[in-house]
Design an enzyme around this catalytic site. Structure first.
Site, short mmCIF file in Angstrom:
data_model
loop_
_atom_site.label_atom_id
_atom_site.label_comp_id
_atom_site.label_asym_id
_atom_site.label_seq_id
_atom_site.Cartn_x
_atom_site.Cartn_y
_atom_site.Cartn_z
N GLY A 244 -93.15 -39.28 91.57
CA GLY A 244 -93.40 -40.20 90.35
C GLY A 244 -93.55 -39.57 89.02
N GLU A 284 -91.76 -35.81 96.40
CA GLU A 284 -90.34 -35.92 96.34
C GLU A 284 -90.03 -36.37 95.14
OE1 GLU A 284 -88.97 -39.46 98.53
OE2 GLU A 284 -90.73 -40.55 97.87
N GLY A 286 -87.35 -36.63 91.62
CA GLY A 286 -85.91 -36.54 91.19
C GLY A 286 -85.74 -36.05 89.72
N ARG A 287 -86.16 -37.07 88.83
CA ARG A 287 -85.84 -36.74 87.35
C ARG A 287 -86.67 -35.58 86.86
NH1 ARG A 287 -86.50 -41.97 84.97
NH2 ARG A 287 -86.93 -43.03 86.85
N CYS A 359 -66.89 -52.91 73.87
CA CYS A 359 -67.00 -53.84 73.08
C CYS A 359 -68.04 -54.84 73.50
CB CYS A 359 -65.66 -54.84 73.51
SG CYS A 359 -64.47 -54.39 72.05
N TYR A 388 -80.18 -39.92 86.70
CA TYR A 388 -79.97 -41.40 86.23
C TYR A 388 -78.80 -41.60 85.28
CZ TYR A 388 -83.77 -41.44 89.65
OH TYR A 388 -84.48 -41.27 90.59
C1 LIG Z 1 -85.95 -43.21 93.15
C2 LIG Z 1 -86.88 -42.72 94.13
C3 LIG Z 1 -87.36 -41.16 93.93
C4 LIG Z 1 -87.06 -40.54 92.64
O1 LIG Z 1 -87.83 -40.90 91.57
P1 LIG Z 1 -87.65 -40.21 90.50
O2 LIG Z 1 -88.40 -40.77 89.25
O3 LIG Z 1 -86.48 -39.73 90.02
O4 LIG Z 1 -88.86 -38.96 90.63
C5 LIG Z 1 -88.21 -40.74 94.93
N1 LIG Z 1 -88.50 -41.37 96.10
C6 LIG Z 1 -88.04 -42.79 96.31
C7 LIG Z 1 -88.52 -43.51 97.52
C8 LIG Z 1 -87.21 -43.29 95.34
O5 LIG Z 1 -86.92 -44.58 95.46
#
Ligand SMILES: *Cc1c(COP(=O)(O)O)cnc(C)c1O
Length: 408
Positions: A244, A284, A286-287, A359, A388
């Site tokens: 998060g 975990e 991502g962004r 458009c 994303y």
């Molecule tokens: C989308 C997601 C993430 C990654 O979220 P970020 O905001 O990109 O860090 C991690 N774990 C789960 C289960 C997700 O659905």
């Protein structure tokens, strides 16, 4: 005038142009042979992972949430940098396997996993983050058929959430995970029926910029995991604590105080409840790993006035940048960080609306933004495009197709 979001620190001007990975925007466009394009800077990803490693206790691993950016070269670049990979589809599984990632490092979450997806994951030896009783039952049956014990963790739907998070993924009724009170019975059944028990996955939310909120959520996650482990009566080989960690996108957003989050986690890890003493721990993300490493470059194809408003019309748009256009999980549209890449650092002199080529009035990249004067042919940069962007935008919309992606 509406401000644009904060440009991530470290994007410098080189010969009057935005430099990405040490190379001028126009040079990158020439290499790609066209606009629009996404550019991802390896050096920024490396630096971000290094910052994380420095801040986090060594005990806590870092997984990459592939859905943020599943470009094959990005996955391959991540392979030696992170501990694990979190995927959410058989497509992402195939990308990870193609990158040579050991299936033992991969875990597969996501509601609605089809039998074929479960089978591919079980056959490969990937850990399933089980989202329901029904999915657990199907996984066991598939494992039996394949003669292979499925590696299973349970994704918990906790009763708390990550406060201030951009996307709420826990607390109350959710399609994600197994309600916490139902976890012990399911875990005992899975273990009893021969699953290779891997532990728990507790994801509480996404895009949080408040260290306090993350620290609080992590405390709740550890407490819940320990209680569940006690109730299950089996240890947790692994606990995926969620993530998060957010990045600033909008005016006024402040970067996450990572050292504070790391220090609080280090303190907690020093005095873990007995039930978690042997558990492998990971986050975990991502962004946070890739978002700021990416820039979307598009070209101004028209400059026009309408009722006294100046429009810079680009060859990009929401088909690659749904989030920046304000149509991916936002209520009130605000400007992403953006700039005229070919006049980077020049004095801003005019207020413009930067729009895409679709458009639809939804196709906006920057509203009422103060920019240096730009002409047809200039390049526009939208920042925070590493996560994303390409993967979470409707590139088929209006037939423009996907944009090339360069890792530099
Ligand atoms: C989308 C997601 C993430 C990654 O979220 P970020 O905001 O990109 O860090 C991690 N774990 C789960 C289960 C997700 O659905």
């Amino acid at each position: 005038m509406k401000p644009v979001g904060p440009i991530p620190a470290g994007y410098e001007s080189l010969g009057g142009e935005l430099a990405i990975g040490g190379r001028r925007a126009s040079e990158l466009v020439a290499e790609a042979g066209r606009t629009p394009l996404f550019v991802y800077a390896r050096g920024r990803i490396d630096a971000r992972v290094a910052e994380l490693r420095a801040a986090l206790p060594a005990r806590v691993g870092v997984n990459y949430a592939v859905k943020a950016n599943p470009h094959p070269q990005v996955i391959a670049h991540m392979a030696p940098l992170v501990d694990g990979f979190d995927i959410a589809s058989a497509g992402e599984l195939a990308l990870c396997l193609a990158a040579g990632i050991d299936p033992a490092r991969i875990s597969f979450a996501g509601p609605g996993k089809r039998d074929e997806e479960l089978e591919a994951a079980i056959a490969a030896g990937v850990t399933l983050n089980c989202e329901s009783e029904g999915e657990g039952t199907r996984a066991l049956a598939i494992g039996q058929r394949l003669g292979k014990a499925p590696r299973i963790a349970i994704r918990v739907n906790p009763s708390f959430e990550l406060k201030g998070s951009g996307m709420k993924m826990g607390g109350g009724a959710k399609p994600f995970g197994v309600d916490a009170d139902k976890v012990p019975a399911l875990a005992r059944r899975l273990i009893g029926e021969g699953a290779d028990w891997r532990g728990l996955h507790i994801f509480t939310g996404s895009q949080a910029l408040s260290a306090n909120a993350i620290i609080e959520a992590q405390g709740n996650v550890l407490e819940l995991a320990a209680n569940l482990a006690d109730a299950i009566g089996a240890g947790l080989p692994k606990l995926n604590m969620g993530g998060g960690f957010g990045i600033p996108y909008f005016p006024g957003d402040e970067p996450l105080d990572l050292p504070r989050v790391g220090a609080a986690l280090a303190e907690r890890v020093e005095s873990l409840p007995a039930a978690l003493a042997q558990s492998e721990l990971c986050l975990e993300l991502g962004r946070y790993l890739v978002g700021e490493a990416g820039v979307y470059l598009c070209r101004i194809v028209d400059r026009k006035e309408s009722h006294g408003t100046t429009y810079l019309v680009t060859d990009g748009g929401l088909h690659h940048q749904l989030a920046a256009s304000g149509n991916f999980g936002t209520v009130v549209r605000r400007n992403y960080p953006s700039a005229i890449a070919t006049r980077y650092g020049a004095e801003p002199t005019e207020e413009v609306n930067i729009v895409g080529c679709l458009c639809t009035p939804l196709d906006r990249l920057a509203d009422n933004a103060l920019m240096p004067r730009a002409e047809v042919g200039d390049l526009v940069a939208v920042f925070c495009a590493g996560a994303y962007g390409a993967s979470a935008s409707p590139s088929a919309f209006l037939g423009h197709g996907p944009a090339p992606e360069l890792l530099v």
